[in-house]
Scaffold this active site. Sequence first.
Site, PDB file in Angstrom:
ATOM      1  N   HIS A   1       0.760  -1.227   0.106  1.00 28.84           N
ATOM      2  CA  HIS A   1       0.014  -0.122   0.047  1.00 28.84           C
ATOM      3  C   HIS A   1       0.919   1.257  -0.167  1.00 28.84           C
ATOM      4  CE1 HIS A   1      -3.700  -2.170   1.008  1.00 28.84           C
ATOM      5  NE2 HIS A   1      -3.005  -2.906   1.626  1.00 28.84           N
ATOM      6  N   PHE A   2       1.328   1.753  -1.183  1.00 28.45           N
ATOM      7  CA  PHE A   2       1.781   3.240  -1.265  1.00 28.45           C
ATOM      8  C   PHE A   2       0.781   4.130  -1.855  1.00 28.45           C
ATOM      9  CE2 PHE A   2       5.836   0.513  -2.343  1.00 28.45           C
ATOM     10  CZ  PHE A   2       5.940   0.211  -1.169  1.00 28.45           C
TER      11      PHE A   2
ATOM     12  N   HIS B   1      -9.943 -10.073   0.901  1.00 24.54           N
ATOM     13  CA  HIS B   1      -9.892  -9.998   2.274  1.00 24.54           C
ATOM     14  C   HIS B   1     -10.947 -10.833   3.185  1.00 24.54           C
ATOM     15  CE1 HIS B   1      -8.812  -7.333   5.944  1.00 24.54           C
ATOM     16  NE2 HIS B   1      -9.511  -7.925   6.294  1.00 24.54           N
TER      17      HIS B   1
ATOM     18  N   HIS C   1      -3.340 -12.060   3.638  1.00 23.18           N
ATOM     19  CA  HIS C   1      -2.783 -11.943   5.076  1.00 23.18           C
ATOM     20  C   HIS C   1      -3.698 -12.668   6.143  1.00 23.18           C
ATOM     21  CE1 HIS C   1      -6.462  -9.544   4.681  1.00 23.18           C
ATOM     22  NE2 HIS C   1      -5.661  -8.346   4.292  1.00 23.18           N
TER      23      HIS C   1
ATOM     24  N   ASP D   1       2.318  -6.515   3.117  1.00 24.23           N
ATOM     25  CA  ASP D   1       0.943  -5.954   3.318  1.00 24.23           C
ATOM     26  C   ASP D   1       1.553  -4.234   3.941  1.00 24.23           C
ATOM     27  OD1 ASP D   1      -1.607  -4.859   3.689  1.00 24.23           O
ATOM     28  OD2 ASP D   1      -2.298  -6.319   5.233  1.00 24.23           O
TER      29      ASP D   1
END
Length: 457
Positions: free
Chosen positions: A63-64, A186, A242, A315
């Site tokens: 996540h950028f 997710h 995750h 993540d």
Amino acid sequence: MPVDLVIENAEVASIEGVSQTSFAIDGGVIVAVGDRSAMPSARREIDATGRVVLPGVIDAHTHFCEDANILAEPLETGTRAAAAGGVTTVLLMPWDTPPLDSVDHFDYRRGYAEGRCFVDYGLHGGVTGLTAHTAADTLPALYERGVTGVKVLMVSTDPHFPHLNDAQLVDVLTIMKRLNATLIVHAENQAILSRNRERLLAAGRKDPLAHEEYRSKLSENEAVRRITYLASRIGTRVVVAHMSTAEGVKHTRHARDRGAEIYAEVCPRNLWLSTVDLAKRGSWVKTGPPVRDPAEVEALWPLLRDGSVSILSSDHAAWTKEARLQGQDNIWHAYDGIPQVQEMLPLALDAVNRGALTLPDVVRLTSYNPSDIFGLRPRKGLLEPGYDADLVLVDMEREVILGPEHVKSYVGYSSFEGRRFVGWPVMTLVRGQVVMEDGQVPESPCGRFIPGALARR
């Protein structure tokens, strides 16, 4: 004619084992692999004696963001941290403003990433409860543009990225099956989480361990079973993101053993952190799903070694120190997610030195499997002729106590600070260009967009 680069006397790790070899690299591509005597002359030579060479890490879950109100990690610092940690390709999740859920948003996000990344990058798209009704048109168009996967949520409190209900989930699974594409899920149960939250708030709980009770193992395991059943019946390739429980991972393995394409992703936090850390450090290690009790952590490790876990991803989600402090006295006020992109490979190398993993395990989890599952071959994930010259040289004997001076992330801290590592990346190359040497990252970004396989057909 001399080639650009020869790397000689390397101990090279693959999924089969470790062997000594040399590489010739020209035009950013590996052109020869073999004995040093068989290599052509080169403009530059690197003697890798005493180093192990691994395929560059593909971090399939990062996540950028351009919007600092969403996450405090712009592309420049996030990809610097990646390069410092031996990561050569990052696959970016669709969260941002706007989320990557349409062709226009894809074009916007690719446009602002151009020329700003220090490693190569791919883009995952997304489908939300707001956009599921257009998925039949949007998803094929996104794959034509080059997305590497599509992310959906079974649980969400984000009004910009609401979760899918089960009917919408079935629709998206069906579309993805037709595309022969990879859906990233997710998996938590929204109703169970909501009830847990009501109960904990009514009891006045705001301590760190309330977060783990809120995002319970029961919630995750139920959702994993649901998505595994649906994906198996429809025949869709799915990565469950995750994962934090051994029961859930085993369930995906059992489905795969029966012929389904269901893959488990696990992140460093659930292998190297636990509720002991959550109780002590609170908001500094708050993630979703959360870190689990030490027995659960211990139960995950054999599943990395036996192939039940397919992917190790970071993540990476970085929040500022100021944001962390908001949850210091009330865990509900803290954001979920911790920075991990730079630490993932060093943690894995340290595990090799402790005997918890092997180097072939690390290659399988961080390069070989991600390149296969997300359609990055024949460019990424292998050290063979014709592949991009993405590789990392590691010193398996170097000892480092991680401190702020090592951290390249914008937020300037690590959830693993103070930890002693044995084994450390010392040089990272992306398409034959050195993007990190002895912890230093050059000033000029060289990362390029890497489309998924469906766009390259």
